[in-house]
Write a protein that holds these residues in place. Structure first.
Motif, mmCIF file in Angstrom:
data_model
loop_
_atom_site.group_PDB
_atom_site.id
_atom_site.type_symbol
_atom_site.label_atom_id
_atom_site.label_comp_id
_atom_site.label_asym_id
_atom_site.label_seq_id
_atom_site.Cartn_x
_atom_site.Cartn_y
_atom_site.Cartn_z
ATOM 1 N N ALA A 25 0.831 -1.209 0.000
ATOM 2 C CA ALA A 25 0.000 0.000 0.000
ATOM 3 C C ALA A 25 0.866 1.259 0.000
ATOM 4 C CB ALA A 25 -0.925 -0.011 1.217
ATOM 5 N N ARG A 32 2.291 1.672 -3.427
ATOM 6 C CA ARG A 32 1.253 2.055 -4.385
ATOM 7 C C ARG A 32 0.871 3.528 -4.252
ATOM 8 N NH1 ARG A 32 -4.743 -0.716 -4.325
ATOM 9 N NH2 ARG A 32 -5.678 0.479 -6.042
ATOM 10 N N ASP A 33 0.899 4.039 -3.030
ATOM 11 C CA ASP A 33 0.460 5.415 -2.764
ATOM 12 C C ASP A 33 1.614 6.402 -2.671
ATOM 13 O OD1 ASP A 33 -2.172 4.536 -2.598
ATOM 14 O OD2 ASP A 33 -2.034 4.143 -0.456
ATOM 15 N N ARG A 34 2.825 5.986 -3.016
ATOM 16 C CA ARG A 34 3.990 6.827 -2.730
ATOM 17 C C ARG A 34 3.912 8.192 -3.413
ATOM 18 N NH1 ARG A 34 5.250 2.986 -6.434
ATOM 19 N NH2 ARG A 34 6.497 3.551 -8.283
ATOM 20 N N PHE A 52 1.054 9.776 -4.684
ATOM 21 C CA PHE A 52 -0.130 10.489 -4.196
ATOM 22 C C PHE A 52 0.100 11.062 -2.796
ATOM 23 C CE2 PHE A 52 -4.032 10.061 -1.623
ATOM 24 C CZ PHE A 52 -4.811 11.030 -2.236
ATOM 25 N N VAL A 53 0.591 10.226 -1.890
ATOM 26 C CA VAL A 53 0.806 10.663 -0.508
ATOM 27 C C VAL A 53 1.892 11.721 -0.434
ATOM 28 C CG1 VAL A 53 1.677 9.916 1.738
ATOM 29 C CG2 VAL A 53 -0.069 8.564 0.569
ATOM 30 N N TRP A 93 0.523 15.130 -1.640
ATOM 31 C CA TRP A 93 -0.455 15.714 -0.714
ATOM 32 C C TRP A 93 0.233 16.183 0.570
ATOM 33 C CZ3 TRP A 93 -6.084 13.870 -1.131
ATOM 34 C CH2 TRP A 93 -6.917 14.686 -0.389
ATOM 35 N N LEU A 135 -7.266 7.279 1.509
ATOM 36 C CA LEU A 135 -6.353 6.147 1.712
ATOM 37 C C LEU A 135 -7.074 4.910 2.245
ATOM 38 C CD1 LEU A 135 -3.158 7.817 3.246
ATOM 39 C CD2 LEU A 135 -3.507 7.013 0.916
ATOM 40 N N ARG A 154 -9.504 3.394 -0.276
ATOM 41 C CA ARG A 154 -8.819 2.788 -1.420
ATOM 42 C C ARG A 154 -8.360 1.365 -1.116
ATOM 43 N NH1 ARG A 154 -3.582 5.425 -4.590
ATOM 44 N NH2 ARG A 154 -3.752 4.112 -6.449
ATOM 45 N N HIS A 155 -7.917 1.131 0.119
ATOM 46 C CA HIS A 155 -7.329 -0.172 0.439
ATOM 47 C C HIS A 155 -8.293 -1.105 1.166
ATOM 48 C CE1 HIS A 155 -3.460 1.082 -1.036
ATOM 49 N NE2 HIS A 155 -3.537 2.176 -0.304
ATOM 50 N N GLU A 201 -0.906 1.712 7.354
ATOM 51 C CA GLU A 201 -0.350 2.639 6.362
ATOM 52 C C GLU A 201 -0.791 4.067 6.666
ATOM 53 O OE1 GLU A 201 -0.679 3.959 1.707
ATOM 54 O OE2 GLU A 201 -2.347 3.146 2.843
ATOM 55 N N SER A 202 -2.090 4.245 6.913
ATOM 56 C CA SER A 202 -2.605 5.589 7.175
ATOM 57 C C SER A 202 -2.012 6.171 8.456
ATOM 58 C CB SER A 202 -4.133 5.537 7.281
ATOM 59 O OG SER A 202 -4.712 5.056 6.087
#
Length: 528
Positions: free
Chosen positions: A14, A17-19, A21-22, A25, A99, A102-103, A133-134
């Protein structure tokens, strides 16, 4: 098998995958924190200026409703972070809504969760991975926000308290979204439930800050102010975030054990057995899919316009210093301060409305990945008509929302200071003048989608870059060559400045060229 088996691999996947986007932001939020902290000293150079500004904020119910009150009018940090403590905390909450959904729910809706469940992955692993992750992202955001405050010249202890309030709001948003994912049977319904929950909590804070104070204690956003991070911090308030967040996560786990995979606790309502013949048309179908989204956005931007229009008459008291007037005029040109504020707000509203345009394109890309577009194209509907329908809702809907924002600002100003059709025409025209910049970014999203459904998500990174360049570029003293990369920086700051035809024509032409290119490419490539 252990119910949490596979949690760590899923968490790492995760994060990978979000590297992008996160990272975008988080960096954007951190840059805003630094810009706000560093700009306060130059805007309010003396303690008397800061006290006067804080008292002006507290005397305006509209500003308090939007930003929250300043409990210690002598605190430099509280004044510097007044917008970020409450309003931007809502943006932080939205990050974790995306986040967690999505997961969890999105993975179930796509069928990937069922595939993973067939391997050596425990039942609770996906939810645990999403929370881990969050939580990691929230901790990183808190650390970077605290550092940004300190580097911007604010006290260390207060910076830590402010950052901790963001982390606390993040934990509540994580738990709230986790519960919404168990209740709903679709990703869109989950987003609606979680978003409505965040809105209710924000509304409770508004009621408490403008009415009975005890109501603010019912909302995590109210706790952020009552923490008093910048003067005599109440560290025990942080326990409220932890208890509520943990309680929501535990509740989500319990709800998950009481439902079937792929379903929700609240059963999805079946639609009619036969659809309307009108839905055979691509435009009618696209409008049917997005009409709820358009309606909710219309209400939201109307409220934004009303609040900011109501705030405008008090801007003279809020920025009654030479440095303050220079800053607000730099955001909106020269002229009346209230017009300059409206111009600055409309420029930000243009960025917000672009989110709607990109979301429409993203929904189209999601329909393609999930096979729904292929089913539509199996009928008498052509590719061109499908693409044009999405483009019309995206570009036309964005212009409609800008018009509503301008009308709301005129109405809010009229309610506070009096006004008439003249203000309505000026503000509506000023809002619509932002359309070409929105069209350029939306057209870029269409072009990315035309080259591949999975590329549409890159448009969010593009928007974040344009926002960072256009909104904080001047505060960070970036060169003109860099700030000029954002289409939002080329349009006149109406209603302070006059309408300029040249940049409007050029941006419109660029948007049209991008849209036509996207249409041509979409017709040629394979679907799916």
């Amino acid at each position: 098998m252990n119910a949490y088996a596979g949690t760590w691999p899923l968490t790492r996947a995760a994060l990978r995958r979000d590297r992008v986007f996160v990272t975008v932001w988080v960096l954007l939020l951190v840059v805003v924190v630094y810009a706000s902290a560093s700009a306060t000293v130059s805007i309010y150079p003396t303690a008397a200026d800061r006290v006067q500004a804080a008292e002006a904020i507290n005397s305006s119910p509209a500003i308090v409703a939007l930003y929250g009150p300043i409990l210690d009018v002598r605190s430099e940090g509280e004044l510097a972070m007044t917008k970020l403590t409450v309003l931007y905390a809502a943006f932080v909450a939205l990050l974790f809504l995306v986040l967690v959904r999505r997961h969890t729910r999105t993975e179930e809706e796509s069928g990937r969760a069922e595939l993973l469940g067939a391997t050596a992955v425990g039942r609770d692993a996906q939810l645990a991975a999403a929370v881990l992750e969050s939580g990691s992202v929230a901790a990183a955001l808190g650390i970077l926000a605290a550092v940004a405050c300190v580097v911007g010249g604010l006290p260390v202890v207060g910076s830590i308290g402010f950052a901790a309030s963001w982390v606390g709001v993040s934990w509540v948003a994580i738990g709230l979204t986790a519960v919404a994912c168990q209740l709903s049977a679709s990703a869109r319904t989950c987003a609606a439930l979680a978003g409505a929950g965040i809105a209710v909590l924000f509304g409770l804070r508004v009621v408490g800050d403008t009415g009975p104070e005890w109501v603010s204690w019912l909302s995590p956003f109210g706790w952020s102010t009552r923490l008093r991070a910048w003067s005599e911090p109440r560290w025990w308030v942080l326990l409220l975030y932890a208890v509520l967040g943990a309680g929501l996560v535990v509740s989500a786990r319990m709800l998950q054990h009481g439902r079937d995979l792929g379903s929700g606790v609240l059963a999805a309502r079946p639609g009619p057995a036969h659809g309307s013949p009108r839905l055979a048309d691509a435009f009618a179908l696209t409008w049917r899919v997005h009409r709820t989204m358009v309606s909710s956005w219309t209400v939201g931007v109307a409220a934004l316009g009303l609040v900011m229009g109501a705030i405008a008459p008090g801007v003279g008291d809020l920025l009654d210093t030479d440095a303050g007037r220079q800053v607000i005029e730099s955001l909106g040109g020269v002229g009346a301060l209230q017009d300059a504020l409206v111009a600055a707000v409309l420029s930000i509203a243009a960025v917000v409305v672009t989110c709607f345009a990109i979301a429409v394109v993203g929904h189209g890309a999601g329909d393609e990945r999930d096979g729904r577009t292929e089913q539509v194209l199996a009928t008498a509907v052509t590719r061109s008509r499908t693409f044009v329908a999405t483009a019309v809702i995206s570009l036309g809907g964005a212009s409609w929302l800008l018009l509503v924002t301008g009308a709301g600002a005129a109405l809010g100003l009229g309610m506070q200071a009096g006004g008439g059709a003249g203000d309505l025409g000026r503000f509506a025209g000023a809002a619509l003048a932002q359309s070409p910049a929105v069209w350029v970014v939306a057209a870029a999203a269409l072009l990315l989608h035309a080259f591949g459904s999975r590329l549409a998500v890159v448009a969010w990174a593009l928007l974040a870059s344009c926002f960072a360049i256009g909104q904080v570029g001047e505060l960070l003293k970036l060169p003109d060559a860099v700030t000029g990369l954002s289409p939002y920086t080329h349009l006149p700051a109406m209603p302070v400045e006059s309408f300029a035809a040249t940049p409007t024509i050029w941006l419109t032409a660029i948007a049209a060229a991008l849209t036509v290119t996207a249409w041509w490419r979409y017709r040629e490539r394979d679907i799916g």
